[in-house]
Design a protein around this motif. Sequence first.
Motif, PDB file in Angstrom:
ATOM      1  N   SER A  14       0.850  -1.180   0.000  1.00 52.74           N
ATOM      2  CA  SER A  14       0.000   0.000   0.000  1.00 52.74           C
ATOM      3  C   SER A  14       0.889   1.234   0.000  1.00 52.74           C
ATOM      4  O   SER A  14       1.837   1.316   0.783  1.00 52.74           O
ATOM      5  CB  SER A  14      -0.868  -0.005   1.268  1.00 52.74           C
ATOM      6  N   THR A  15       0.604   2.187  -0.857  1.00 54.94           N
ATOM      7  CA  THR A  15       1.427   3.405  -0.943  1.00 54.94           C
ATOM      8  C   THR A  15       1.446   4.153   0.387  1.00 54.94           C
ATOM      9  O   THR A  15       2.487   4.623   0.831  1.00 54.94           O
ATOM     10  CB  THR A  15       0.872   4.341  -2.038  1.00 54.94           C
ATOM     11  N   PHE A  16       0.271   4.242   1.011  1.00 53.84           N
ATOM     12  CA  PHE A  16       0.162   5.031   2.244  1.00 53.84           C
ATOM     13  C   PHE A  16       0.315   4.198   3.516  1.00 53.84           C
ATOM     14  O   PHE A  16       0.492   4.771   4.597  1.00 53.84           O
ATOM     15  CB  PHE A  16      -1.196   5.751   2.285  1.00 53.84           C
ATOM     16  N   GLY A  17       0.213   2.883   3.419  1.00 51.02           N
ATOM     17  CA  GLY A  17       0.254   2.033   4.617  1.00 51.02           C
ATOM     18  C   GLY A  17       1.560   2.209   5.368  1.00 51.02           C
ATOM     19  O   GLY A  17       2.632   2.111   4.796  1.00 51.02           O
ATOM     20  N   GLY A  18       1.454   2.492   6.667  1.00 52.48           N
ATOM     21  CA  GLY A  18       2.656   2.637   7.489  1.00 52.48           C
ATOM     22  C   GLY A  18       3.434   3.906   7.209  1.00 52.48           C
ATOM     23  O   GLY A  18       4.642   3.968   7.461  1.00 52.48           O
ATOM     24  N   ASN A  19       2.761   4.957   6.728  1.00 56.68           N
ATOM     25  CA  ASN A  19       3.481   6.203   6.437  1.00 56.68           C
ATOM     26  C   ASN A  19       3.887   6.905   7.740  1.00 56.68           C
ATOM     27  O   ASN A  19       3.349   6.623   8.812  1.00 56.68           O
ATOM     28  CB  ASN A  19       2.654   7.117   5.507  1.00 56.68           C
ATOM     29  N   PRO A  20       4.861   7.835   7.666  1.00 58.58           N
ATOM     30  CA  PRO A  20       5.380   8.441   8.897  1.00 58.58           C
ATOM     31  C   PRO A  20       4.323   9.149   9.737  1.00 58.58           C
ATOM     32  O   PRO A  20       4.336   9.028  10.977  1.00 58.58           O
ATOM     33  CB  PRO A  20       6.427   9.451   8.380  1.00 58.58           C
ATOM     34  N   LEU A  21       3.406   9.870   9.116  1.00 61.53           N
ATOM     35  CA  LEU A  21       2.367  10.566   9.883  1.00 61.53           C
ATOM     36  C   LEU A  21       1.465   9.558  10.593  1.00 61.53           C
ATOM     37  O   LEU A  21       1.160   9.693  11.777  1.00 61.53           O
ATOM     38  CB  LEU A  21       1.552  11.480   8.961  1.00 61.53           C
ATOM     39  N   ALA A  22       1.062   8.533   9.855  1.00 62.24           N
ATOM     40  CA  ALA A  22       0.216   7.484  10.437  1.00 62.24           C
ATOM     41  C   ALA A  22       0.932   6.820  11.606  1.00 62.24           C
ATOM     42  O   ALA A  22       0.339   6.598  12.678  1.00 62.24           O
ATOM     43  CB  ALA A  22      -0.128   6.442   9.367  1.00 62.24           C
ATOM     44  N   CYS A  23       2.209   6.499  11.422  1.00 64.37           N
ATOM     45  CA  CYS A  23       2.971   5.824  12.481  1.00 64.37           C
ATOM     46  C   CYS A  23       3.106   6.724  13.707  1.00 64.37           C
ATOM     47  O   CYS A  23       2.983   6.265  14.847  1.00 64.37           O
ATOM     48  CB  CYS A  23       4.348   5.414  11.983  1.00 64.37           C
ATOM     49  N   ALA A  24       3.356   8.028  13.486  1.00 65.65           N
ATOM     50  CA  ALA A  24       3.545   8.946  14.611  1.00 65.65           C
ATOM     51  C   ALA A  24       2.263   9.050  15.442  1.00 65.65           C
ATOM     52  O   ALA A  24       2.302   9.016  16.678  1.00 65.65           O
ATOM     53  CB  ALA A  24       3.965  10.324  14.105  1.00 65.65           C
ATOM     54  N   VAL A  25       1.119   9.167  14.766  1.00 64.64           N
ATOM     55  CA  VAL A  25      -0.156   9.258  15.485  1.00 64.64           C
ATOM     56  C   VAL A  25      -0.454   7.936  16.197  1.00 64.64           C
ATOM     57  O   VAL A  25      -0.808   7.912  17.381  1.00 64.64           O
ATOM     58  CB  VAL A  25      -1.305   9.643  14.524  1.00 64.64           C
ATOM     59  N   ALA A  26      -0.275   6.842  15.482  1.00 65.74           N
ATOM     60  CA  ALA A  26      -0.576   5.531  16.076  1.00 65.74           C
ATOM     61  C   ALA A  26       0.349   5.241  17.256  1.00 65.74           C
ATOM     62  O   ALA A  26      -0.078   4.643  18.254  1.00 65.74           O
ATOM     63  CB  ALA A  26      -0.471   4.434  15.024  1.00 65.74           C
TER      64      ALA A  26
END
Length: 401
Positions: free
Chosen positions: A284-296
């Motif tokens: 997935s292009t967006f899966g595990g992106n830095p913003l997502a990881c930081a929030v999660a």
Amino acid sequence: MTTTDAFIAAADAHSAHTYHPLPVVVATADGAWMTDVEGRRYLDLLAGYSALNFGHGNRRLIEAAKAQLERVTLTSRAFHHDRFAAFCTELAELCGMEMVLPMNTGTEAVETAVKTVRKWGYRVKGVPAEMAKIVVAGNNFHGRTTTVISFSTDPEARADYGPYTPGFEIVPYGDLTAMRAAVTENTVAVLLEPIQGEAGVLVPPAGYLPAVRALTRERNVLFVADEIQSGLGRTGRTFACEHEGVVPDMYVLGKALGGGIVPVSAVVSSAEVLGVFRPGEHGSTFGGNPLACAVALEVIAMLRSGEYQARAAELGERMRGELKALADTGRLTAVRGRGLWAGVDVAPEYGSGREVSERLMDRGVLVKDTRGPTIRIAPPLVIGEGDLEWGLSQIGEVLTV
Ligand SMILES: *Cc1c(COP(=O)(O)O)cnc(C)c1O
């Protein structure tokens, strides 16, 4: 025409009519409260179907997102980034598992789970090519993609979308005998919601989940728990499966994992199971992106303290008490749920779930109906005690003839 009516008319003219929202147009939100375009305030007792477990505009989450926005937001998985390892390590640890496969939306994570258990079936279990079967429950909700609606029993979700993906066996939820009969040597997984959210917050009979756990273990079948809505604090535990002492082979997570800010979902499992993938076989292009990881990562840190789970348990107890009192006076015909999560059936003389939701909206309380007489109540876990009491009192007040 009011501002609200103008917004709704424009939305109706230019968006596909895939939803039937309550006629409120939200402009801002904070904690458990939302404010509409005309300045009216509403108590949010839905919390984005659990995507907003930590409330609107949660400071810790907003700060984590802002800090990451200034650093780097997207790399694609073509390169490593410095938030990824921590996200996977800490999420795996929170789940008591070994590996994580990040995606974005819930339905993508369910798709990913389906691909994973099929691959595991062929590569590890030794199921003959193209023969893998997955057992699912009737009245399930696992998302909206073509494969996922292929094993839905909801005619609205399925009609006109065929041909459907084969390979799924549907059995009644909570029926162990049917489950036992449906599991064959080609079964690779049982996929269940430990509490069925969209179906009306249906809690299975006590002992069902442990029995499914025992059956799947005995038959070398993976137990996949879709905890997209039930997980991450909602029920008073990190995972709804914990209430029954069950550890599945795989968690499917979403909604609250993104802190109400960005879509973040994941499949979490053992190295034996998620180890089946090789580069290029899924992504997935967006899966595990830095913003997502930081929030999660911030979400995971908040859940590690246990305070949100404890609050959901405590406030949930009170909420169920108040709702049961409405059932005792005949205004509700059923009250179900766990933690700060309830599905209630409105007695027919007070109107449909939709009508009751509209009357609550007029009083400044937002809930959502699901299937006929049922309304779903899932306040943000950060809701104030007084606010919750007030919201519940409004439910009592609209249930008058
Ligand atoms: C919401 C939900 C999904 C789908 O998630 P999306 O992010 O809407 O794709 C899947 N399973 C369950 C149990 C859900 O509640």
